[in-house]
Design a protein around this motif. Structure first.
Motif, PDB file in Angstrom:
ATOM      1  N   VAL A 143     -11.885   3.969  -1.529  1.00 22.24           N
ATOM      2  CA  VAL A 143     -11.891   3.213  -2.783  1.00 22.24           C
ATOM      3  C   VAL A 143     -10.968   2.000  -2.714  1.00 22.24           C
ATOM      4  O   VAL A 143     -11.319   0.915  -3.164  1.00 22.24           O
ATOM      5  N   ASN A 144      -9.760   2.196  -2.137  1.00 25.84           N
ATOM      6  CA  ASN A 144      -8.775   1.115  -2.154  1.00 25.84           C
ATOM      7  C   ASN A 144      -7.827   1.273  -0.960  1.00 25.84           C
ATOM      8  O   ASN A 144      -6.971   2.159  -0.971  1.00 25.84           O
ATOM      9  N   ILE A 145      -7.954   0.424   0.025  1.00 24.28           N
ATOM     10  CA  ILE A 145      -7.156   0.524   1.244  1.00 24.28           C
ATOM     11  C   ILE A 145      -5.668   0.320   0.975  1.00 24.28           C
ATOM     12  O   ILE A 145      -4.819   0.957   1.603  1.00 24.28           O
ATOM     13  N   ASP A 146      -5.314  -0.557   0.033  1.00 22.62           N
ATOM     14  CA  ASP A 146      -3.900  -0.789  -0.272  1.00 22.62           C
ATOM     15  C   ASP A 146      -3.259   0.462  -0.867  1.00 22.62           C
ATOM     16  O   ASP A 146      -2.135   0.831  -0.500  1.00 22.62           O
ATOM     17  N   ASN A 147      -3.956   1.114  -1.784  1.00 24.41           N
ATOM     18  CA  ASN A 147      -3.420   2.348  -2.369  1.00 24.41           C
ATOM     19  C   ASN A 147      -3.324   3.448  -1.319  1.00 24.41           C
ATOM     20  O   ASN A 147      -2.363   4.212  -1.294  1.00 24.41           O
ATOM     21  N   TYR A 148      -4.314   3.507  -0.447  1.00 29.03           N
ATOM     22  CA  TYR A 148      -4.283   4.462   0.660  1.00 29.03           C
ATOM     23  C   TYR A 148      -3.011   4.271   1.489  1.00 29.03           C
ATOM     24  O   TYR A 148      -2.263   5.216   1.738  1.00 29.03           O
ATOM     25  N   ASN A 149      -2.754   3.032   1.898  1.00 27.13           N
ATOM     26  CA  ASN A 149      -1.562   2.744   2.703  1.00 27.13           C
ATOM     27  C   ASN A 149      -0.283   3.089   1.956  1.00 27.13           C
ATOM     28  O   ASN A 149       0.671   3.613   2.546  1.00 27.13           O
ATOM     29  N   HIS A 150      -0.258   2.815   0.659  1.00 25.82           N
ATOM     30  CA  HIS A 150       0.911   3.109  -0.168  1.00 25.82           C
ATOM     31  C   HIS A 150       1.187   4.617  -0.192  1.00 25.82           C
ATOM     32  O   HIS A 150       2.328   5.054  -0.007  1.00 25.82           O
ATOM     33  N   PHE A 151       0.159   5.420  -0.411  1.00 22.81           N
ATOM     34  CA  PHE A 151       0.346   6.868  -0.482  1.00 22.81           C
ATOM     35  C   PHE A 151       0.624   7.484   0.888  1.00 22.81           C
ATOM     36  O   PHE A 151       1.398   8.438   0.989  1.00 22.81           O
ATOM     37  N   VAL A 152       0.026   6.952   1.947  1.00 19.04           N
ATOM     38  CA  VAL A 152       0.332   7.441   3.296  1.00 19.04           C
ATOM     39  C   VAL A 152       1.818   7.233   3.588  1.00 19.04           C
ATOM     40  O   VAL A 152       2.503   8.131   4.093  1.00 19.04           O
ATOM     41  N   GLU A 153       2.323   6.058   3.247  1.00 16.87           N
ATOM     42  CA  GLU A 153       3.738   5.770   3.473  1.00 16.87           C
ATOM     43  C   GLU A 153       4.619   6.666   2.610  1.00 16.87           C
ATOM     44  O   GLU A 153       5.650   7.170   3.074  1.00 16.87           O
ATOM     45  N   PHE A 154       4.237   6.895   1.356  1.00 15.10           N
ATOM     46  CA  PHE A 154       4.996   7.765   0.461  1.00 15.10           C
ATOM     47  C   PHE A 154       5.117   9.176   1.040  1.00 15.10           C
ATOM     48  O   PHE A 154       6.212   9.732   1.135  1.00 15.10           O
TER      49      PHE A 154
END
Length: 140
Positions: free
Chosen positions: A25-36
């Motif tokens: 759905v959203n690659i930026d949110n994916y990256n944010h949550f992976v980092e979290f």
């Protein structure tokens, strides 16, 4: 402390699948949550088990029917891949220690996970005024 690598491997694969729902759905949110999630596991003594990520409107409607406190379809951050639910665990061959939704706020705060969330500009559901939801973390 002896760890249980088999369980940790299973959880890692499970979490990857949950996060891929966000990536679609959203690659930026994916990256944010992976980092979290990565930071939690590096900066605390806890491991993460993701229980919920992106939801369709139909999935959200079903959850709303189950509990009226849940957001309606279209009003949930999950519908837009902007929220995840997690529980925390510490795992050895002999026992597992879990922190989950029913765990007290004081216990969640003691994990330092909420501090990691703040560093990632995530809102924590343990601070919601109308509904205590400590497993919930969202992007504003």
């Amino acid at each position: 402390m002896l760890k249980n690598p088999i369980f940790d491997f299973y959880v890692s694969k499970h979490n990857q699948g949950k996060l891929l729902k966000i990536k679609s759905v959203n690659i930026d949110n994916y990256n944010h949550f992976v980092e979290f999630v990565s930071k939690i596991e590096k900066e605390t003594s806890w491991k993460v088990y993701i229980t919920s990520t992106h939801r369709t409107f139909e999935e959200q409607a079903r959850l709303k029917r189950q509990d009226s406190r849940n957001a309606s379809p279209g009003n949930s951050k999950y519908n837009y891949a902007k929220a995840i639910d997690i529980v925390l665990y510490q795992n050895t061959f002999w026992e597992q220690n879990w922190i989950e939704k029913r765990s007290e706020k004081k216990r969640w705060l003691s994990t330092k996970v909420v501090d990691v969330a703040k560093k990632h500009s995530l809102t924590w559901g343990g601070n919601f005024s109308k509904y205590y939801d400590p497993v919930h973390f969202e992007i504003d």
